[in-house]
Design a protein around this motif. Structure first.
Motif, PDB file in Angstrom:
ATOM      1  N   VAL A 197      -9.735 -36.706  22.734  1.00 20.97           N
ATOM      2  CA  VAL A 197      -9.601 -38.161  22.568  1.00 20.97           C
ATOM      3  C   VAL A 197      -9.240 -38.804  23.908  1.00 20.97           C
ATOM      4  O   VAL A 197      -9.780 -39.846  24.293  1.00 20.97           O
ATOM      5  N   ARG A 198      -8.340 -38.170  24.645  1.00 20.58           N
ATOM      6  CA  ARG A 198      -7.943 -38.717  25.949  1.00 20.58           C
ATOM      7  C   ARG A 198      -9.165 -38.806  26.890  1.00 20.58           C
ATOM      8  O   ARG A 198      -9.373 -39.797  27.573  1.00 20.58           O
ATOM      9  N   ASP A 199      -9.967 -37.736  26.876  1.00 18.21           N
ATOM     10  CA  ASP A 199     -11.152 -37.737  27.749  1.00 18.21           C
ATOM     11  C   ASP A 199     -12.202 -38.756  27.285  1.00 18.21           C
ATOM     12  O   ASP A 199     -12.879 -39.373  28.116  1.00 18.21           O
TER      13      ASP A 199
ATOM     14  N   LEU B 292     -12.698 -37.705  35.531  1.00 18.71           N
ATOM     15  CA  LEU B 292     -11.846 -38.039  34.376  1.00 18.71           C
ATOM     16  C   LEU B 292     -10.372 -37.889  34.755  1.00 18.71           C
ATOM     17  O   LEU B 292      -9.536 -38.729  34.398  1.00 18.71           O
ATOM     18  N   ASP B 293     -10.054 -36.840  35.505  1.00 14.77           N
ATOM     19  CA  ASP B 293      -8.656 -36.620  35.905  1.00 14.77           C
ATOM     20  C   ASP B 293      -8.166 -37.739  36.816  1.00 14.77           C
ATOM     21  O   ASP B 293      -7.016 -38.183  36.709  1.00 14.77           O
ATOM     22  N   ARG B 294      -9.029 -38.190  37.716  1.00 14.32           N
ATOM     23  CA  ARG B 294      -8.664 -39.322  38.591  1.00 14.32           C
ATOM     24  C   ARG B 294      -8.321 -40.544  37.715  1.00 14.32           C
ATOM     25  O   ARG B 294      -7.315 -41.202  37.922  1.00 14.32           O
ATOM     26  N   ARG B 295      -9.150 -40.794  36.721  1.00 18.35           N
ATOM     27  CA  ARG B 295      -8.925 -41.971  35.876  1.00 18.35           C
ATOM     28  C   ARG B 295      -7.673 -41.789  35.017  1.00 18.35           C
ATOM     29  O   ARG B 295      -6.864 -42.716  34.875  1.00 18.35           O
ATOM     30  N   ILE B 296      -7.492 -40.578  34.469  1.00 20.85           N
ATOM     31  CA  ILE B 296      -6.333 -40.340  33.602  1.00 20.85           C
ATOM     32  C   ILE B 296      -5.038 -40.508  34.395  1.00 20.85           C
ATOM     33  O   ILE B 296      -4.061 -41.089  33.914  1.00 20.85           O
ATOM     34  N   SER B 297      -5.054 -40.047  35.649  1.00 15.94           N
ATOM     35  CA  SER B 297      -3.816 -40.132  36.432  1.00 15.94           C
ATOM     36  C   SER B 297      -3.441 -41.591  36.704  1.00 15.94           C
ATOM     37  O   SER B 297      -2.271 -41.926  36.841  1.00 15.94           O
ATOM     38  N   ILE B 298      -4.414 -42.470  36.747  1.00 15.02           N
ATOM     39  CA  ILE B 298      -4.105 -43.881  37.002  1.00 15.02           C
ATOM     40  C   ILE B 298      -3.860 -44.633  35.689  1.00 15.02           C
ATOM     41  O   ILE B 298      -2.948 -45.460  35.579  1.00 15.02           O
ATOM     42  N   LEU B 299      -4.662 -44.326  34.686  1.00 13.67           N
ATOM     43  CA  LEU B 299      -4.577 -45.095  33.433  1.00 13.67           C
ATOM     44  C   LEU B 299      -3.297 -44.792  32.648  1.00 13.67           C
ATOM     45  O   LEU B 299      -2.784 -45.660  31.931  1.00 13.67           O
ATOM     46  N   GLY B 300      -2.789 -43.563  32.761  1.00 12.06           N
ATOM     47  CA  GLY B 300      -1.517 -43.203  32.138  1.00 12.06           C
ATOM     48  C   GLY B 300      -1.476 -43.579  30.663  1.00 12.06           C
ATOM     49  O   GLY B 300      -2.420 -43.324  29.904  1.00 12.06           O
ATOM     50  N   ASP B 301      -0.391 -44.234  30.256  1.00 15.05           N
ATOM     51  CA  ASP B 301      -0.170 -44.546  28.846  1.00 15.05           C
ATOM     52  C   ASP B 301      -1.111 -45.602  28.290  1.00 15.05           C
ATOM     53  O   ASP B 301      -1.171 -45.803  27.073  1.00 15.05           O
ATOM     54  N   THR B 302      -1.817 -46.299  29.165  1.00 10.47           N
ATOM     55  CA  THR B 302      -2.716 -47.329  28.621  1.00 10.47           C
ATOM     56  C   THR B 302      -3.791 -46.689  27.747  1.00 10.47           C
ATOM     57  O   THR B 302      -4.340 -47.336  26.861  1.00 10.47           O
ATOM     58  N   LEU B 303      -4.092 -45.401  27.997  1.00 14.26           N
ATOM     59  CA  LEU B 303      -5.107 -44.731  27.181  1.00 14.26           C
ATOM     60  C   LEU B 303      -4.627 -44.580  25.740  1.00 14.26           C
ATOM     61  O   LEU B 303      -5.376 -44.813  24.796  1.00 14.26           O
TER      62      LEU B 303
END
Ligand SMILES: Cc1cc2nc3c(=O)[nH]c(=O)nc-3n(C[C@H](O)[C@H](O)[C@H](O)COP(=O)(O)O)c2cc1C
Length: 444
Positions: free
Chosen positions: A348-350, A284-295
């Protein structure tokens, strides 16, 4: 344990990955869109993992958020695959080509040429393309559906007839006698449809698999099923649950039977978007670091899917008990998965980082989780195989091949080597040269 083995394919497109913002990931060279060496590396990794094919979707137009998201398309599928074919020896190539905008003679020539120069590894994902941006590039309007599908039937029949027009024994090439071709075995096809036509013949000999394999992709509309049932050896579906997969696979198989074919000659593929990581948290952290504000931008869509209000400022909190008790899955087929993830107590972010709004099911975490997902679907007969869209190609393909593939092999559901040298053999579908004599007529 079943003898039948599952089949894997890998999506290739812009050289970065399936995640939004993949081109910005630190391990990605942002020039990969124009860097064929990168796609060759991914293809070679997939071949190490005994993948049956690479799959190239194609929407030849500038579309979507190109300013930030990238082009999300390959420069040219046939040219890319020609290059990749010379750097690989077993993996097959399924490229998308639109029956609405290309002439059948072009398709017949290009795909059979790729098939010959790759020694029998080519496939054609024949689509009807309803995107107005693509239509505009060809200077045409989008025709209504029945016309698009009628043209598709005519196109595929003409293409297959052209492929068979150089008969198997036509090429004499006898240097002593001086006879090159037996011209009685290289004859025009003279096919005239309502929308497309070709005289032929096509001057390309058979490949090691005879001719390319046909694929179909899309939702199971009666139009698409009628097309796939008659011609396709592979069907790429869009399904989020095992129940959907079972239902659509059964529909596709029934369509083949109704067209007079063996249902085992059409393989149903479900999509999967893997993030392989040592743990779910790290994934999840890998994805969050790339997805940034798009989430954050996806919050309203998640709220709609679950029928609840969600405050964008509370991205790092789980849904409250009241929110969860009022939530219900909407008509969006992904909303059941989103609700399950929300009920596990993720923030929500996760929840969003789990890929609940992606265009295929997403699995995030260690290899065993991916293998469980694939095995469960496969054994429930929800899919004959999967096509993968890894988050970041640069390290995501290797991670899947080196970590997940061995688990699938240990579980006895995935082959330890290629069955043969051609795409047809590795898909396990029947020989065909020219038109299929079992299939007659076009759509009713
Ligand atoms: C997994 C998948 C991949 C697809 N790939 C393409 C593609 O590369 N190019 C394209 O024009 N359409 C593609 N489609 C769209 C379908 O071929 C089809 O046009 C769409 O489902 C609309 O259906 P219709 O033509 O019956 O209206 C794809 C659909 C799915 C589900």
């Amino acid at each position: 344990m079943t003898e039948k083995k599952l089949i894997l394919g890998l999506a290739l497109h812009d050289g970065s990955g399936a995640l939004n913002n993949a081109w910005r990931a630190p391990q990605v060279n942002p020039e990969n869109y124009a860097n064929f060496e990168a796609n060759i590396r991914y293809a070679q990794a997939a071949e190490r993992g005994k993948f049956a094919f690479l799959f190239i979707p194609d929407f030849p137009a500038v579309r979507g958020d190109i300013e930030h998201g990238g082009v999300r398309n390959i420069i040219d599928p046939m040219i890319a695959l020609t290059a990749i074919s010379q750097a690989t020896s077993r993996i097959g190539f399924v490229a998308t080509g639109s029956t609405s905008f290309q002439e059948p003679f072009n398709h017949a020539r290009q795909f059979k040429a790729l098939d010959v120069l790759s020694h029998g590894r080519a496939g054609w994902n024949a689509v009807t393309t309803s995107d107005p941006a693509v239509a505009a590039n060809y200077g045409k309007p989008v025709a209504e559906r029945s016309e698009r599908y009628q043209r598709a039937h005519e196109s595929i029949q003409i293409v297959q007839a052209l492929w068979g027009s150089w008969q198997k024994e036509a090429w004499i090439k006898n240097q002593a006698s001086g006879q090159y071709i037996d011209s009685s075995k290289l004859q025009p096809v003279n096919l005239q449809g309502k929308y497309v036509a070709s005289r032929g013949p096509l001057a390309i000999p058979p490949s090691e698999q005879g001719q390319p394999v046909i694929f179909s992709s899309g939702g199971p509309s009666p139009h698409l099923l009628a097309l796939a049932g008659r011609y396709a050896s592979g069907f790429i579906g869009e399904v989020w649950t095992i129940e959907d997969g079972r239902a659509q696979r059964a529909m596709v198989r029934r369509a083949a039977e109704e067209a007079g074919r063996d249902p085992d000659d059409i393989k149903f593929f479900a999509g999967i978007m893997p993030t392989v990581a040592p743990s779910v948290r790290e994934g999840l952290d890998r994805r969050i670091s790339i997805l940034g504000d798009t989430l954050k931008a996806q919050v309203p869509q998640l709220a709609n899917m679950l029928g609840v209000q969600i405050d964008r400022r509370r991205l790092d909190e789980p849904l409250t008990t009241e929110q969860l008790s009022g939530a219900y899955p909407s008509r969006d087929p992904r909303s059941g998965i989103a609700l399950d993830v929300a009920r596990q107590g993720w923030t929500v972010r996760d929840i969003l980082a789990h890929g609940v709004i992606d265009y295929h099911p997403t699995v995030v975490g260690p290899a065993a989780l991916h293998a469980d997902h694939i095995q469960e679907w496969f054994e429930a007969e929800a899919a004959d195989g999967f096509w993968l869209s890894p988050d970041i190609f640069e390290d995501g393909v290797d991670a899947f091949v080196d970590e997940v593939v061995p688990v699938l092999q240990q579980r006895g559901i995935y082959p330890s080597d290629y069955i043969g040298t051609t795409l047809r053999e590795n898909l396990g579908v029947a020989e065909q040269y020219g038109l299929d004599p079992r299939v007659v007529g076009t759509e009713d």
